[in-house]
Design an enzyme around this catalytic site. Structure first.
Site, PDB file in Angstrom:
ATOM      1  N   GLY C 152     -17.756  77.790   7.193  1.00  0.00           N
ATOM      2  CA  GLY C 152     -17.299  76.945   5.897  1.00  0.00           C
ATOM      3  C   GLY C 152     -15.969  77.202   5.645  1.00  0.00           C
ATOM      4  O   GLY C 152     -15.179  77.846   6.227  1.00  0.00           O
ATOM      5  N   CYS C 153     -15.722  76.091   4.676  1.00  0.00           N
ATOM      6  CA  CYS C 153     -14.226  76.059   4.570  1.00  0.00           C
ATOM      7  C   CYS C 153     -13.732  77.163   4.070  1.00  0.00           C
ATOM      8  O   CYS C 153     -12.538  77.704   4.171  1.00  0.00           O
ATOM      9  CB  CYS C 153     -13.825  74.606   3.712  1.00  0.00           C
ATOM     10  SG  CYS C 153     -15.220  74.371   2.303  1.00  0.00           S
TER      11      CYS C 153
END
Lengths: 350, 350, 350, 350
Positions: C152-153
């Site tokens: 995920g970012c």
């Protein structure tokens, strides 16, 4: 209620807090804008610089040397640090009330002031009697004040976000309080600087002042007032690509007593008679635009069950509750007006 | 294709066209960045000012007095007007090619230049041999040029938007050509000015230069070249709250011959071999973000059946095809490289 | 280096991570874009949806039922959660490598996955062999992986911001780690929703997911890997009015050992061979625009002497290092290419 | 002045014109907000959807089937096209005044209405008596109207920008009038659509509706009223990355009589008694932010000496003078109040 209007002077009306004061005071039913000074713009109609005021403000900028501010009932200083203290003595002597939107009368500790602002303080006696103009904490003192140090924008969010807890001693002060704060770009003022150009600050964000910001000692002095001790405090401000708006996210560890307390009820009770503090229902996510142009500060509370921490999120318009609106709120109190007078503008959304 | 790299010098690399040149040249396989000058920033690593270049550009700003630009093969001037012409003589004498991104070599008519730029032209002989660096119109002249006047950003959109029509004489020149043009704020440069602060230019728009903009005479001189006459031309630029991007909406009246012509086909044919001009399918609505960071100019055509007018919409990135990218395109042509070398960056969307 | 090109398939190319993959892969010298699927847009040329790709991507969206992805060497899933796991079995069986940009292969703990994503996991055996694709932590495992769960970012910023400390045991884990994170709006994806409309999200900011965000358990699982224990972790993400960009501000208490350590040197050493992690000099203030469009993550460190805390600030482009760029980096490793291939785009500033 | 308050109903208050009506009416001293309907949000307090109204609007959305609008004095329709005409008959029969902010009562020519809005008109008799609510042109008719078609946002700028010239016959109508218009994104409404997402519309601009926009026939019908003929008219609207604000740049050819006229004086005289039209001094450059949140429309005039054209630039807030503010202005006239009541909010700058 007054029978005649309050004569208002503004020193330094060419910045964002200045034009914001003008916006609010132009809509204030009990105010007469008497004089506004600017060294650089003397002779220019205010509405030529800010056409949003066309038809509403007919004042012309006056050279400071030509302006007799002692004829005013109250003078607002929307100037760089150091200006208000250079003129306060004469105004106080003439019985004029002073509200400084810069830092000259915010910090009671002169050593701290001089360290952070690199200026000797020129009127310590006036400072000693000045009141920190956060009405929700010091309303009675404001009422009888001659000189107000209007709080910084960040401190307003942090202090009102923490006050109910600290007043009750519900924060574990062995752990630092953290405030991760975010401000719109107008907070940097209307100075020509590369860093705040549209092409630099738009579609971009950054932290600044991480190793030391002038609002840090201001907050710490007030936290000491609230808690009776000198809490550790970590403060990181950030610059956000929006014109107005400020959001502080605070992280505090609760005491065992705090963990047993209904925090939502505590805040609602503490602020139930405050016209400009809005405790949002549980689960709310405050947005800065909900206060755009208005004098409200809104906050929400998020207990972090697993860690015993509480996260507090506070929003305000940095130019209104964080500056000019709070100054007008202070004026209303000082002149015994309904505190909301002239401040009931509904925020602009979208 | 070259066997050795082109030695490039940049004069004035602290503005937006400067950093954009650096971005493009850092990715150019046939270029060696040799020197970059700045009076104010001598000694500072370029990547300290523009951290986007960390790890990609190791140059340090050199004081102009310390830089021997005659060792370069080509020198780009990303400077205010007047700088390139003061140094061109020496560089030309040394056999160095010059690409000026300012206006010193754009206007052949010196009287017009001096009227609009308030400067005497210091090297009219060099100007006489300089080439207006719009490759789609003057590719052969660029190939053998010693000095290039790189076109203004607005003129690039207007001229490439109109060229196919004017070359064929399809515009009714008894009626003014109108270009309503819009630019992102980076077009105003990286100068500290109040008008382009984020808090002034964001969530806002305005026209400017309505009574006269320096790109007006530049466009008119080129329109005369294209049409053989001096067409009437109305030009209104606007400032739009976006960092990059330029969009020109042009309104022209077609001749009877023009009305019978398949305009879409005319443009597609005219530009079919142009690597950086993209004629969009009928009905398309060009968006500036489709060229963000890229050297393409995209355009679309809308015949207005009821009025006999044609509306033409052109977009480009003002810093790329409107400035630094076009300069690199010119360099590629001058050094006999594939015109697309170093310019094949895909635009950044979103 | 490969002699022939890698055949790439993309499932779900109509969102922002999809178009970002296309932008990067279109510039990748060793890749052949073979197929891109979309149920809703079958038959549409990709460049009609994203005109920034005109002339660079000639693919047409294919209906998933018509696409034989087993002919690819690698398939990227830029789809909602749940899609990749439904197709992984067949692809793995056919020897095709899989890189999922959603969450199907990020969390090893299936109970946690099912709790947060409200989906049963359909291929736990494949998950057991999947690798968490954060090259700076798991490069060797990535090299031989068949299936990658691309991080995920937010986790990318938090984990790379904390890894050097946690690997050395320098954080006092009796105190929660706090990450106050900020993301541009593209992180919310290209879905039609009121909350992310321009007129809602512009000139505004807010926190979200305060009471629970899906990246929280992902970060916690990885923190456990790094530290050997399960640290307390408080995570508050915020939505910022910028298109791209992510900034995490982290607050950690150092151990006595940590307080004696030269933290700057520790980070510089840890990341000195990492092509995409940039430790900025002391005192730097990372800006998101310095990585706009690039695969770099930049970070800076601020010891808070009075409190014994360390503040860590990390920036990345959420769509590049936070999504598509990291996925391409993983692909490069899996196919034994230079890790930087196709990822050397210089960030776009301004 | 009224002794009792006007009972106001709003149909469809969940869009931007709806919330803007609420903002203005909440500050209107002579209004009582009686009912607001929404099919989708029945039961929800309005201030839960729009927290900017907390403490100011206590209404709850009512299901349309439960609301008796005939108890109101006036009903505003902030709905999609077609809704107002379906309910007008019953309201008119009950003596309730109707102000429609959509297009149902704007176009007198039913054929044109049905062509552009793809709807049969269900109450042509009411339409025949409806008044086009542009007070500066039709104040007397508004005063006695039962039903108002509140003008479109673009038409307001174009018509007030041209009226003084057309009323005097000073435009050469053998040449098309061109309006190149620009609108902030809120003009597209509060509908979930990909094209107006922040990540699509920010840092970007485009034209739209070039081949036909619904405001085109509306403007043409009114231009015919003003000029007595059917002038050719070219209209190109553009979408600008700002929340609010509209700017129209108009290009007209003057007649010989027009060229001899003092155009500035003509406009100043024409609008000298208009409280909401502000003719700026010569050379001014109107900015949209100078009317942000206010009901003023400001304009400036630029004669183009060389071509005999006049350029006219007009700005307004599309949600105020372009929609909700104008509707309140119409209400004030219809109820014989001072036209400025509730509309004296000073615009928000910055």
């Amino acid at each position: 209620m007054q029978s005649k209007k309050i004569k208002v002077g503004i020193v330094g009306g060419t910045g964002y807090t200045g034009v914001e004061l003008l916006r609010l005071l132009a809509q204030h039913p009990d105010v007469e804008l008497s004089v506004i000074t600017s060294r650089g713009e003397a002779g220019l109609p205010v509405a030529d610089m800010f056409p949003s005021l066309r038809g509403r403000v007919s004042l012309v900028f006056t050279d400071p040397s030509q302006a007799d501010l002692t004829l005013c009932d109250v003078v607002f200083f929307a100037t760089p640090h150091g200006v208000a203290m250079s003129q306060a003595q004469a105004l106080v002597a003439a019985g004029v009330k002073v509200i400084d939107l810069a830092a000259d009368f915010r910090l009671q500790d002169i050593t701290v002031f001089e360290k952070w602002y690199k200026l000797p303080h020129s009127c310590p006696d006036i400072l000693a009697n000045a009141v920190y103009g956060l009405p929700e904490l010091y309303r009675e003192q404001v009422r009888s004040a001659q000189v107000i140090g209007n709080p910084g924008c960040y401190p307003t969010t942090v202090l009102l976000g923490l006050a109910p807890l600290l007043e009750q001693g519900l924060v574990d002060l062995s752990i630092p309080i953290v405030s991760d704060s975010k401000s719109g770009v107008s907070g940097a003022g209307r100075k020509a600087e590369v860093a705040t150009l549209f092409a630099e600050a738009s579609d971009n964000m950054k932290a600044y002042g991480v190793s030391g910001h002038r609002h840090h000692p201001e907050i710490q002095e007030q936290l000491r007032q609230l808690s009776g001790v000198a809490p550790q405090f970590i403060f990181v401000p950030h610059l956000i690509p929006m014109i107005r708006g400020m959001l502080s996210t605070m992280y505090v560890k609760l005491t065992p007593e705090g963990l047993k307390t209904d925090i939502q009820a505590l805040y609602e009770t503490r602020y139930q008679r405050e016209p400009f503090v809005d405790v949002l229902p549980p689960g709310s996510l405050p947005e800065t635009r909900t206060v755009r142009g208005g004098n409200h500060l809104r906050l929400a509370l998020y207990p972090q069950a697993e860690t015993g921490y509480l996260t507090i999120i506070v929003v305000q318009d940095n130019l209104v509750k964080g500056a000019a609106g709070q100054a007008v709120q202070n004026m209303n109190i000082m002149f015994d007006l309904d505190e909301r007078t002239g401040l009931e503008v509904v925020p602009l959304l979208p």
